[in-house]
Structures are given as structure tokens and as C-alpha cells.
Design a protein around this motif. Sequence first.
Motif, PDB file in Angstrom:
ATOM      1  N   GLY A 229     -10.171   1.669  -8.083  1.00 16.52           N
ATOM      2  CA  GLY A 229     -11.088   0.741  -6.850  1.00 16.52           C
ATOM      3  C   GLY A 229     -12.056   1.801  -6.495  1.00 16.52           C
ATOM      4  N   ALA A 230     -13.221   1.999  -6.777  1.00 19.91           N
ATOM      5  CA  ALA A 230     -13.732   2.313  -5.808  1.00 19.91           C
ATOM      6  C   ALA A 230     -13.951   2.177  -4.493  1.00 19.91           C
ATOM      7  CB  ALA A 230     -15.543   2.598  -6.753  1.00 19.91           C
ATOM      8  N   ALA A 231     -12.794   2.363  -3.620  1.00 20.31           N
ATOM      9  CA  ALA A 231     -13.532   1.748  -2.315  1.00 20.31           C
ATOM     10  C   ALA A 231     -11.786   2.772  -1.844  1.00 20.31           C
ATOM     11  CB  ALA A 231     -13.168   0.705  -2.994  1.00 20.31           C
ATOM     12  N   ILE A 232     -12.788   3.419  -0.420  1.00 21.04           N
ATOM     13  CA  ILE A 232     -11.512   3.846   0.503  1.00 21.04           C
ATOM     14  C   ILE A 232     -11.176   3.256   1.821  1.00 21.04           C
ATOM     15  CG2 ILE A 232     -11.491   6.202   1.571  1.00 21.04           C
ATOM     16  CD1 ILE A 232     -13.440   7.627  -0.478  1.00 21.04           C
ATOM     17  N   SER A 233     -10.010   2.587   2.530  1.00 21.41           N
ATOM     18  CA  SER A 233      -9.744   2.331   3.224  1.00 21.41           C
ATOM     19  C   SER A 233      -8.939   3.511   4.446  1.00 21.41           C
ATOM     20  CB  SER A 233      -8.297   1.029   2.704  1.00 21.41           C
ATOM     21  OG  SER A 233      -7.791   0.575   4.285  1.00 21.41           O
ATOM     22  N   TRP A 234      -9.467   3.313   5.613  1.00 16.42           N
ATOM     23  CA  TRP A 234      -8.714   4.509   6.103  1.00 16.42           C
ATOM     24  C   TRP A 234      -7.570   3.942   7.214  1.00 16.42           C
ATOM     25  CZ3 TRP A 234     -10.793   9.643   7.515  1.00 16.42           C
ATOM     26  CH2 TRP A 234     -11.987   9.998   7.105  1.00 16.42           C
ATOM     27  N   ALA A 235      -7.114   4.619   7.241  1.00 16.87           N
ATOM     28  CA  ALA A 235      -5.922   4.406   8.777  1.00 16.87           C
ATOM     29  C   ALA A 235      -5.832   4.210   9.723  1.00 16.87           C
ATOM     30  CB  ALA A 235      -4.645   5.184   8.738  1.00 16.87           C
ATOM     31  N   PRO A 236      -5.730   3.475  10.910  1.00 11.88           N
ATOM     32  CA  PRO A 236      -5.973   3.198  12.204  1.00 11.88           C
ATOM     33  C   PRO A 236      -6.526   4.509  12.914  1.00 11.88           C
ATOM     34  CG  PRO A 236      -4.249   1.524  11.765  1.00 11.88           C
ATOM     35  CD  PRO A 236      -4.152   2.181  10.126  1.00 11.88           C
ATOM     36  N   ASP A 237      -5.380   5.649  12.298  1.00 11.88           N
ATOM     37  CA  ASP A 237      -5.128   6.825  13.787  1.00 11.88           C
ATOM     38  C   ASP A 237      -6.235   7.495  13.048  1.00 11.88           C
ATOM     39  OD1 ASP A 237      -4.361   7.445  10.900  1.00 11.88           O
ATOM     40  OD2 ASP A 237      -2.337   8.158  12.415  1.00 11.88           O
ATOM     41  N   VAL A 242      -6.134   5.568   1.819  1.00 16.66           N
ATOM     42  CA  VAL A 242      -5.911   4.779   0.493  1.00 16.66           C
ATOM     43  C   VAL A 242      -6.587   4.317   0.440  1.00 16.66           C
ATOM     44  CG1 VAL A 242      -3.033   4.282   1.553  1.00 16.66           C
ATOM     45  CG2 VAL A 242      -5.631   2.384   1.578  1.00 16.66           C
ATOM     46  N   LEU A 243      -6.606   5.142  -1.977  1.00 22.63           N
ATOM     47  CA  LEU A 243      -7.429   4.337  -2.656  1.00 22.63           C
ATOM     48  C   LEU A 243      -6.579   4.485  -3.797  1.00 22.63           C
ATOM     49  CD1 LEU A 243      -7.807   7.164  -4.726  1.00 22.63           C
ATOM     50  CD2 LEU A 243      -9.087   7.673  -2.204  1.00 22.63           C
ATOM     51  N   SER A 244      -7.136   3.890  -5.244  1.00 22.33           N
ATOM     52  CA  SER A 244      -6.694   2.695  -5.984  1.00 22.33           C
ATOM     53  C   SER A 244      -7.044   4.226  -6.791  1.00 22.33           C
ATOM     54  CB  SER A 244      -6.870   1.743  -6.346  1.00 22.33           C
ATOM     55  OG  SER A 244      -6.344   1.977  -8.271  1.00 22.33           O
ATOM     56  N   ALA A 245      -6.700   5.111  -7.686  1.00 24.30           N
ATOM     57  CA  ALA A 245      -6.685   5.880  -9.222  1.00 24.30           C
ATOM     58  C   ALA A 245      -6.168   5.957 -10.189  1.00 24.30           C
ATOM     59  CB  ALA A 245      -7.367   6.882  -8.560  1.00 24.30           C
ATOM     60  N   ASN A 246      -6.264   6.061 -11.449  1.00 23.56           N
ATOM     61  CA  ASN A 246      -4.858   7.275 -12.327  1.00 23.56           C
ATOM     62  C   ASN A 246      -5.039   8.101 -12.244  1.00 23.56           C
ATOM     63  OD1 ASN A 246      -4.146   6.985 -14.628  1.00 23.56           O
ATOM     64  ND2 ASN A 246      -5.094   5.341 -15.469  1.00 23.56           N
ATOM     65  N   ALA A 282      -8.735  -1.706  -5.174  1.00 19.13           N
ATOM     66  CA  ALA A 282      -9.068  -2.550  -3.994  1.00 19.13           C
ATOM     67  C   ALA A 282      -7.590  -2.273  -2.385  1.00 19.13           C
ATOM     68  CB  ALA A 282      -9.524  -3.570  -4.313  1.00 19.13           C
ATOM     69  N   PRO A 283      -7.105  -1.044  -2.618  1.00 14.99           N
ATOM     70  CA  PRO A 283      -5.834  -1.207  -1.656  1.00 14.99           C
ATOM     71  C   PRO A 283      -6.797  -1.452  -0.218  1.00 14.99           C
ATOM     72  CG  PRO A 283      -5.878   0.925  -2.202  1.00 14.99           C
ATOM     73  CD  PRO A 283      -7.098   0.173  -3.423  1.00 14.99           C
ATOM     74  N   ILE A 284      -6.412  -2.275   1.191  1.00 17.40           N
ATOM     75  CA  ILE A 284      -7.643  -1.664   2.353  1.00 17.40           C
ATOM     76  C   ILE A 284      -5.855  -2.041   2.996  1.00 17.40           C
ATOM     77  CG2 ILE A 284      -9.045  -3.033   1.240  1.00 17.40           C
ATOM     78  CD1 ILE A 284      -7.758  -5.843   2.698  1.00 17.40           C
ATOM     79  N   VAL A 330      -9.361 -12.991  -8.076  1.00 17.05           N
ATOM     80  CA  VAL A 330      -9.095 -12.540  -6.545  1.00 17.05           C
ATOM     81  C   VAL A 330      -9.758 -11.066  -7.053  1.00 17.05           C
ATOM     82  CG1 VAL A 330      -8.043 -11.948  -5.098  1.00 17.05           C
ATOM     83  CG2 VAL A 330      -7.236 -13.690  -5.909  1.00 17.05           C
ATOM     84  N   THR A 331     -11.102 -11.410  -5.968  1.00 23.85           N
ATOM     85  CA  THR A 331     -11.795  -9.891  -5.976  1.00 23.85           C
ATOM     86  C   THR A 331     -12.035  -9.655  -3.817  1.00 23.85           C
ATOM     87  OG1 THR A 331     -13.655 -10.571  -6.017  1.00 23.85           O
ATOM     88  CG2 THR A 331     -12.834 -10.348  -8.029  1.00 23.85           C
ATOM     89  N   SER A 332     -12.730  -8.166  -4.094  1.00 25.38           N
ATOM     90  CA  SER A 332     -12.588  -8.141  -2.554  1.00 25.38           C
ATOM     91  C   SER A 332     -12.068  -8.907  -1.301  1.00 25.38           C
ATOM     92  CB  SER A 332     -14.303  -8.751  -2.491  1.00 25.38           C
ATOM     93  OG  SER A 332     -15.100  -8.358  -3.506  1.00 25.38           O
ATOM     94  N   PRO A 333     -10.788  -8.012  -1.382  1.00 24.65           N
ATOM     95  CA  PRO A 333     -10.289  -8.202   0.181  1.00 24.65           C
ATOM     96  C   PRO A 333     -10.334  -8.065   1.064  1.00 24.65           C
ATOM     97  CG  PRO A 333      -8.899  -6.952  -1.739  1.00 24.65           C
ATOM     98  CD  PRO A 333     -10.364  -7.124  -2.293  1.00 24.65           C
ATOM     99  N   HIS A 334      -9.877  -8.478   2.604  1.00 29.05           N
ATOM    100  CA  HIS A 334     -10.481  -8.269   3.268  1.00 29.05           C
ATOM    101  C   HIS A 334      -9.092  -8.541   4.646  1.00 29.05           C
ATOM    102  CE1 HIS A 334     -14.300  -7.588   1.736  1.00 29.05           C
ATOM    103  NE2 HIS A 334     -14.617  -6.388   2.872  1.00 29.05           N
ATOM    104  N   TRP A 335      -8.528  -7.693   5.134  1.00 32.64           N
ATOM    105  CA  TRP A 335      -8.058  -8.295   6.358  1.00 32.64           C
ATOM    106  C   TRP A 335      -8.376  -9.359   7.040  1.00 32.64           C
ATOM    107  CZ3 TRP A 335      -2.645  -8.897   5.991  1.00 32.64           C
ATOM    108  CH2 TRP A 335      -1.631  -7.591   5.060  1.00 32.64           C
TER     109      TRP A 335
END
Length: 696
Positions: A229-237, A242-246, A282-284, A330-335
Motif C-alpha cells: 500500500g503506497a501510503a504512510i500513517s504516522w503515530a500521534p507522537d 506504519v505502512l504496507s509492504a511485501n 492501507a494501514p492507518i 473496501v478502499t480508502s479507510p479514514h478513522w
Amino acid sequence: MPTNSFRKIRTASLLMALALPFAALADVPKHISPSDVFELRTVADPQISPDGKQVAYIVNFADIRTDTRFSNLWLVNFDGTGNRPITSGNYHDTTPRWSPDGSRLAFISDRDGSTQIYQRWMDSGQTARMTNLPDAPSGITWSPDGHSLAFFSLVEEAPRKLGNLPSPPAGAKWADRAKVIDKLIYRFDQVGYLKPGYSQVFVVSSEGRTPRQISTGKFNHGGAGLGGGAAISWAPDSKSFVLSANRNQDSEYDPLNTDVHEFSVADGTMKTLTSRKGPDNAPIISPDGTRIAYLGFDDRHQGYQVTHLYVMFRDGSNSRQIAQELDRDVTSPHWAPDGRGVYFLYADQGDTKLGYAPLDGKVRTIAAHMGSGLSSYGGGDAISIAKNGRFAITFNSTADPGDVGVGTLEGAGLTKVTRVNQDLLAQRRVGAVEEIWWESSKDKRKLQGWIIKPPDFNPAKKYPLILEIHGGPFANYGDRFDFEKQVFAARGYVVFYSNPRGSTSYGGEFGNLIHLSYPGDDFFDLNSGVDAVIAKGYVDPSNLFVTGGSGGGVLTCWMVGNTTRFKAAASLYPVINWYSWIGTADIGPRMSKYWFAGAPWDNAENLANYEKRSLLSVVNKVTTPTMVMTGEEDYRTPISEAEQYYAALKMNKIDAVLVRIPGEPHGLSRRPSHHLAKVSYIFDWFDQHHVGDRAH
């Protein structure tokens, strides 16, 4: 009154009289034409500011002088006022991303000659270049503290060395050296031949210092469709992301087996959080940093597998599927801002929707008709959510390519805040679109499709019909704007397009009706659909035509190999010989275990299946005049496929033409003039084979 004054008045009166009809004609809307490809614009990637007061978005356009597509960034207030450009000029400006405090906007652009990351201060309008990378960045994401941006970029490595060749003498000009390739996937459609190396994750200071590489290893982390998944999700601090990769040792041969990984920004240490056989993408990270939402499925090596939504704790434990009742991708998850659920996009019966899944509870739909673009395939669907619950999306209709819409998660309805094609569409008449359902002659299964009627439609007349078939094959058409089909309708054709078995947005069982049997029974679905449209009474059954691209090109050849009812066919960038395709297409080697039961050389049963599903197996039955068209830089369905079919038709003395489009990848729309030519060639080919006279 003097004579010369009388003459002036008479002349002025005559000019006014002559001008009136032309003024009246100027007010009469025209039909859409192929040249409108240079006039239509599309919006993409709307990004709402953190305070929900403004939306930055992309406007894609075509320049008629350079015959090139470009994109600029625009800004509009949440209430629809103040719509204005952020950037301008013939550049590719993409990926607008707000800083956490909303004071700056980062974006990617090629405006200085190479693709780099830029930053704009929203109060002053000052813009600064942040990077000087040898290879283009992608997937930029701000850290929550606003001090850094993470992104992907290629880290090149030396190719495998063979031979010890001497250097040419001073002043000599030798031929270019040979390319040495040792990767399974060595070229990719739209990208070309791949540079040796791997896509890695970098972090750069928001002050624009030297980027620092975080990930390592001979693995792709996003980029060119080669990583996870070509997306990066930062931790609050802001200390990790996190990201997805093989990152499996067999990643080249098992591309779907991605996992969620967490990287430390300080030292690049990595922890793998998932381990199942199949994609985890696509982890968030949730707003409070305790959970991760992500997408995936258990890989069963089927042609179509529904992508589900999962939630797990931050350490990877207690993973569970939510929205279990939704049998749709399901695509494009957003909390949600409060962390109590996840918003996401999904397509249902050809309509892309915004859904919400609480951590415990049933899915509800927030909005529909999402997307932006020039094709009824959809695409361009996007959403961003502000901290206060306001959101921005793209949405469209069968009469409009799309605009930016805004709404609130608690409220009802959407507000359109842009009108990028308003002036053009006020001068064009589009064909009306009608939904149709019918039963397949194969098994009485109910199927969905759409009919576009000519703008000057008269139900008392008999119109020629174009059956237009979608590709994929695991994709869907829908009630979305479609430039090409509207051009055909403006030419005087009734256009019928549909979702036969194997299409997505109808659930896993429907999608897998063609598993290991494509092309096949989709013929009955499409043929029955043509019968259903003819039964409406306004189609001339002696003037039926068929076309489609990619998987639709496959089914076009399948249709004319199984019926003689069509007067002409246009097969665009098809797969003709599955045996040759798996060895020449960019994704071919990966598809053998999903679309077939293995390689054709594995056993006699596999080989027989490849041959049975080859379009060459029915070419001896074809009597329909057929045009075959493919781009010369198409690496998804290489032009050698079209050449095989064309040669077979000509050897059988069938009226056929081969159209080669220079410099074009899959889809034939990199250059606007080629997109124009594509639709013009199709309807001219059909016009030439129309039975009887008709006005265009």
C-alpha cells in the motif's frame, strides 16, 4: 438625411440582421465531439484543511498546443467562495497535503524540471523547493508535529554486470550498451522499463534539509504498483509510522503477500505487525494511537477476492474484521475524528459510495455518486476529513465529469463547491442515460447496464447500437460520466454498456463466476443485454456494433467469435493468446496462479485451458469486419497480442485493420490527440460498415 449617412445606417442594419442568426446559433448547445478532450477538466485529491475551512484540490487539464496533460492546484472555501488557483502553468502539480496546523501546504511538482517536493506558506503565498532528489518522490505525508514529511523514492542500484567491455576511444560514438535484466517484473505500463533498485521510505525536515532514508533492504515500499500500500500513517507522537509492504524473501513471486510494518523514525528499526497469507494494505493509526485499521483478504488464489476492512491493536494483536455484512471491496479507510469507527469508500452496483463502519455496529452510507473522471469505470474517488468532522470528496454524474463536494459527518447531503466544466457543458448537449436490468439467457441471473441515447433522440426512429464492454475483467461500469460513450451517442448511436458476470460491486460470488473460465459465459450476459435493448423498439437490429478495451477487447473478440450479428467490431488493446501474454505483459507472470491454475507448461490440463480461452481458438468463426488498436508502449497487453489477432484475421481474408498508436501505453490516452483519434477511428470504422444511409 445625407446619402452617405443613410448608407451607413442601412449597412449597420444589415450587419445586425446578419449577426442575429449567428448570435442565436451561438446560444444553441452543441453535442460533445472528440476535440472536447482538450476542453474537459477533471478534479482530483481534494484535501480539506485541518480546521475544515478550506479545500485544496487538483485540476487536470489538456493543453492543445503541446498535446500534453497537466495539473495545477486550486483552493476553495468550505462554503464555496474564494475559488482560486494556488499554482498555474503547464506543470504536473499533485499531492497537496496540509501541515497539521494548516499554515503550509506541501505538494509535488515538476515545475523546475525534475519532480520534487515543494512547500507553500498559505499566509504569504511564498513557495520553496524542499528536495533535490535524483528520482521522483511520492506519497508525501506530514508528521503530526509538523516537523517532518515522509515519502517514497527509488534508491537505484547498479545493474547486474556481464562482460568486461572496453570504453570507446576519445571522440568515438558507440552504440548504446545492452540492458541486462534479471528481475521477473522489469517493465510496467505507464512507467516503462524499470530502473534497477527499490522504492524506500525517506523523512525530510519541513525546513528542507537533506532527506534521511528510513527503510532498507531489497524490497519495494510503495511506488509504481510494485510495492504494497503506497501510503504512510504516522503515530500521534511523530516517533514512528506504519505502512504496507511485501518484505518477504519470495516477494517477487508472491506479490500480494503484503504485511503491515511499523518503522521507528529515530533509527529505522522495524516491527512486522501482520503475518497472514494475503495482502494487508492501507494501514492507518487511530487518533489516539491505540489501534490500526487496514484492508486485505485471505489469499485463495482466485481471480477475484473481496477486500475487507480490519482493525487491530497497535501491537498487531486482536485483529478482527469489521463491516462483515458488506460483501463489497473496501478502499480508502479514514478513522473518524473521535476514533469510534472508520470511514471508507466502496462500489455497489456501479455506484461508488462513502460508508461508515463503527467498531461495533452496522455499516451506514453517508454519500453516493463519488468519483471524478472521463470514464464510466469510475476512479478519481477521494475523501479527506477535518478534525471537526467536515469532509471533502469528489462526486460526479452521467452528465458531469465531476467536482469537489463538501459535507459534515453528522449532517445530511453534499454541497458542490466547484464547477470546473460549467462553461463548457452549458454549450454542450449530452445524451440521456437510462439504467436497464435484464436476465441472462445462460442462467436467468439478473444483470445491470446502462443505455446512452443520442442527444436528439426520437423514439420513433431506429438507431444503430454500439455494445461497449468494460475491461478488467474485475472492474465495473456505472452511472458515471463517460466522454467516449457520449461522443458515440453524439454521432447518432445508441450506446449500451453493462456489468456482466465477473464485474465487481456485486459481491464475491458474482465476481468469481468467471474464475478459471474467462472469457466464457459472459457472452450470454452481453448477448442477452443486446436483445433487451433491441426490445425497447428504437434500435435497428441490422446495425449492431461492438467494441471494448483491454478485457473488453478480449470480450469483443469473444463476441464476434460466437455470433455473426455485429456488422463491425473494434477490439482495443486485447489479450489474444494467454500463453504469450503471461510471458510478455508486465503483470502476466503474476496472473498465472490467479487467472489460471498455473503456468501452461505445468501440465497438459493447464495447457488445454490456456488454448481453450485463447481468442485464436474461435478466430476461424469470425466473419465480422474487425479493427484492432493498441499503443506501441502498452506493456499491460503488448501490441504483439493485437498483431497475432490481426494476422489471423487477414490470413482468413476477413476485412480487418491494425491501428498502432505511437508512444501510447494501455488505454491510449497519454496524449490528448491520441485519445481524440481513438474514438474517431472507432466510430468511423463503424460508419463505414453501417448498412444503409444515415445522417451523422
